[in-house]
Design a protein around this motif. Structure first.
Motif, mmCIF file in Angstrom:
data_model
loop_
_atom_site.group_PDB
_atom_site.id
_atom_site.type_symbol
_atom_site.label_atom_id
_atom_site.label_comp_id
_atom_site.label_asym_id
_atom_site.label_seq_id
_atom_site.Cartn_x
_atom_site.Cartn_y
_atom_site.Cartn_z
ATOM 1 N N ALA A 1 8.953 -41.141 -25.770
ATOM 2 C CA ALA A 1 7.908 -41.763 -26.594
ATOM 3 C C ALA A 1 7.728 -40.970 -27.885
ATOM 4 C CB ALA A 1 6.595 -41.812 -25.818
ATOM 5 N N PRO A 2 7.300 -41.641 -28.980
ATOM 6 C CA PRO A 2 7.061 -40.923 -30.236
ATOM 7 C C PRO A 2 5.987 -39.861 -30.054
ATOM 8 C CG PRO A 2 7.053 -43.318 -30.578
ATOM 9 C CD PRO A 2 7.060 -43.084 -29.092
ATOM 10 N N THR A 3 6.192 -38.709 -30.676
ATOM 11 C CA THR A 3 5.214 -37.638 -30.587
ATOM 12 C C THR A 3 4.046 -37.904 -31.534
ATOM 13 O OG1 THR A 3 6.425 -36.374 -32.249
ATOM 14 C CG2 THR A 3 6.938 -35.936 -29.940
ATOM 15 N N GLU A 4 2.892 -37.389 -31.173
ATOM 16 C CA GLU A 4 1.694 -37.549 -31.977
ATOM 17 C C GLU A 4 1.085 -36.181 -32.254
ATOM 18 O OE1 GLU A 4 -0.866 -40.101 -29.791
ATOM 19 O OE2 GLU A 4 0.549 -41.770 -29.726
ATOM 20 N N GLY A 5 0.198 -36.129 -33.233
ATOM 21 C CA GLY A 5 -0.478 -34.881 -33.549
ATOM 22 C C GLY A 5 0.455 -33.907 -34.236
ATOM 23 N N GLU A 6 0.155 -32.625 -34.084
ATOM 24 C CA GLU A 6 0.911 -31.575 -34.756
ATOM 25 C C GLU A 6 1.968 -30.940 -33.858
ATOM 26 O OE1 GLU A 6 -1.944 -28.809 -36.216
ATOM 27 O OE2 GLU A 6 -2.913 -30.258 -37.557
ATOM 28 N N ASP B 1 -1.503 -30.853 -27.757
ATOM 29 C CA ASP B 1 -1.030 -32.216 -28.052
ATOM 30 C C ASP B 1 -0.115 -32.706 -26.937
ATOM 31 O OD1 ASP B 1 -2.362 -32.442 -30.509
ATOM 32 O OD2 ASP B 1 -0.714 -31.505 -31.593
ATOM 33 N N LEU B 2 0.782 -31.824 -26.486
ATOM 34 C CA LEU B 2 1.712 -32.194 -25.408
ATOM 35 C C LEU B 2 0.961 -32.564 -24.139
ATOM 36 C CD1 LEU B 2 4.622 -32.275 -24.192
ATOM 37 C CD2 LEU B 2 4.284 -29.876 -23.587
ATOM 38 N N ILE B 3 -0.017 -31.734 -23.759
ATOM 39 C CA ILE B 3 -0.765 -31.996 -22.535
ATOM 40 C C ILE B 3 -1.608 -33.258 -22.683
ATOM 41 C CG2 ILE B 3 -2.526 -31.118 -20.976
ATOM 42 C CD1 ILE B 3 0.129 -29.694 -20.705
ATOM 43 N N HIS B 4 -2.249 -33.430 -23.840
ATOM 44 C CA HIS B 4 -3.050 -34.638 -24.062
ATOM 45 C C HIS B 4 -2.193 -35.892 -23.944
ATOM 46 C CE1 HIS B 4 -6.621 -32.685 -26.436
ATOM 47 N NE2 HIS B 4 -6.597 -32.375 -25.157
ATOM 48 N N LEU C 1 3.633 -22.444 -27.363
ATOM 49 C CA LEU C 1 2.702 -21.342 -27.581
ATOM 50 C C LEU C 1 3.298 -20.314 -28.542
ATOM 51 C CD1 LEU C 1 1.404 -20.802 -23.931
ATOM 52 C CD2 LEU C 1 0.039 -21.595 -25.865
ATOM 53 N N ALA C 2 4.595 -20.059 -28.422
ATOM 54 C CA ALA C 2 5.254 -19.122 -29.332
ATOM 55 C C ALA C 2 5.212 -19.651 -30.764
ATOM 56 C CB ALA C 2 6.699 -18.894 -28.888
ATOM 57 N N GLU C 3 5.419 -20.958 -30.926
ATOM 58 C CA GLU C 3 5.305 -21.554 -32.251
ATOM 59 C C GLU C 3 3.883 -21.422 -32.789
ATOM 60 O OE1 GLU C 3 6.642 -25.576 -32.030
ATOM 61 O OE2 GLU C 3 8.686 -25.033 -31.421
ATOM 62 N N GLY C 4 2.908 -21.629 -31.899
ATOM 63 C CA GLY C 4 1.519 -21.473 -32.301
ATOM 64 C C GLY C 4 1.208 -20.039 -32.699
ATOM 65 N N ARG C 5 1.756 -19.095 -31.962
ATOM 66 C CA ARG C 5 1.542 -17.683 -32.310
ATOM 67 C C ARG C 5 2.133 -17.375 -33.681
ATOM 68 N NH1 ARG C 5 3.001 -13.149 -27.972
ATOM 69 N NH2 ARG C 5 0.952 -13.812 -27.236
ATOM 70 N N ALA C 6 3.326 -17.884 -33.947
ATOM 71 C CA ALA C 6 3.950 -17.646 -35.255
ATOM 72 C C ALA C 6 3.136 -18.264 -36.385
ATOM 73 C CB ALA C 6 5.368 -18.219 -35.256
ATOM 74 N N LYS D 1 -11.682 -32.423 -22.860
ATOM 75 C CA LYS D 1 -12.625 -31.369 -23.232
ATOM 76 C C LYS D 1 -12.265 -30.052 -22.578
ATOM 77 C CE LYS D 1 -16.719 -34.139 -24.389
ATOM 78 N NZ LYS D 1 -18.125 -34.458 -24.017
ATOM 79 N N GLY D 2 -11.827 -30.110 -21.329
ATOM 80 C CA GLY D 2 -11.408 -28.895 -20.648
ATOM 81 C C GLY D 2 -10.222 -28.243 -21.326
ATOM 82 N N LEU D 3 -9.260 -29.061 -21.758
ATOM 83 C CA LEU D 3 -8.081 -28.515 -22.419
ATOM 84 C C LEU D 3 -8.405 -27.991 -23.810
ATOM 85 C CD1 LEU D 3 -5.449 -31.155 -21.279
ATOM 86 C CD2 LEU D 3 -5.618 -28.771 -20.547
#
Length: 218
Positions: A90-95, A100-103, A153-158, A196-198
């Motif tokens: 499926a097409p990815t959404e968000g950033e 985003d992946l979990i949502h 997460l590594a991308e987010g850290r960078a 909300k939890g995520l």
């Protein structure tokens, strides 16, 4: 996913169309069965959704189901694999962050009644002695998910959006555990808010920000 296009020459080539017709028909029948299983599961639950019950519900004989899937366990695994495949294609959404992946995964599951319930039931099934096929499937699935989340997460850290003082592999396991746990709570009580939890977990994984009243913030 790409389809393989068999190529050939010589005397065997004229036989190819006659073989491909039944083969394509068999794939279509297999896909129909996979698409209908969750509807049967919603009505009959885990224990009630036998191969015979699925066959009776969709007009397929028990021998045909045995031919395509062998056992109920394998049928359920193939259903889960198919919905994983659809999610990945499926097409990815968000950033493209881990949240985003979990949502997107959660929304994908919630759009298909029974999908998360079947997933939870099959994970529990995999923990029982003797269900080696399910155990192997979910062990690999969770390993792949942890790897994918750790990479995000590594991308987010960078990019500066994930804190630098935590081990990413354990953080990935925590994200996955939170997603599974929240989905179970939602199945039991629809008022449980998965998103909300995520989002709270996302904030906990962000770098700490100095408070305005702290000297280092001045």
């Amino acid at each position: 996913m790409t389809e393989k296009n068999p190529q050939g020459s010589g005397p065997t080539r004229p036989e190819t169309p006659s073989r491909r017709g039944p083969y394509a028909k068999g794939l279509a029948r297999r896909q129909q069965i996979i698409d209908e299983v969750l509807a049967v599961y919603n009505r009959l639950g885990f224990e009630g959704t036998s191969l015979r019950a699925v066959g009776e519900a969709i007009g397929v004989t028990h021998p045909v189901l045995k031919h395509h899937f062998g056992t109920r366990e394998q049928l359920f695994i193939e259903v889960l694999r198919e919905y994983d495949r659809r999610f990945l294609e499926a097409p990815t959404e968000g950033e493209g962050t881990f949240v985003d992946l979990i949502h997107q995964s959660t929304e994908h599951s919630m759009r298909v009644p029974g999908l998360m319930a079947l997933l939870n039931s099959m994970v529990a099934h995999a923990l029982e002695a003797g269900n080696d096929r399910s155990r192997s499937h979910f062990s690999q699935r969770y390993a792949d998910l942890r790897e994918n989340i750790a990479a995000l997460l590594a991308e987010g850290r960078a990019a500066g959006s994930v804190r630098s003082d935590i081990p990413l592999e354990e953080a990935a396991s925590l994200v996955l555990a939170a997603s599974d746990g929240l989905s179970t709570q939602w199945l039991l009580d629809g008022s449980a808010d998965i998103k909300k939890g995520l989002l709270l977990l996302q904030r906990l994984l962000e770098p700490p920000h100095p408070q305005p009243d702290h000297p280092e913030a001045l």
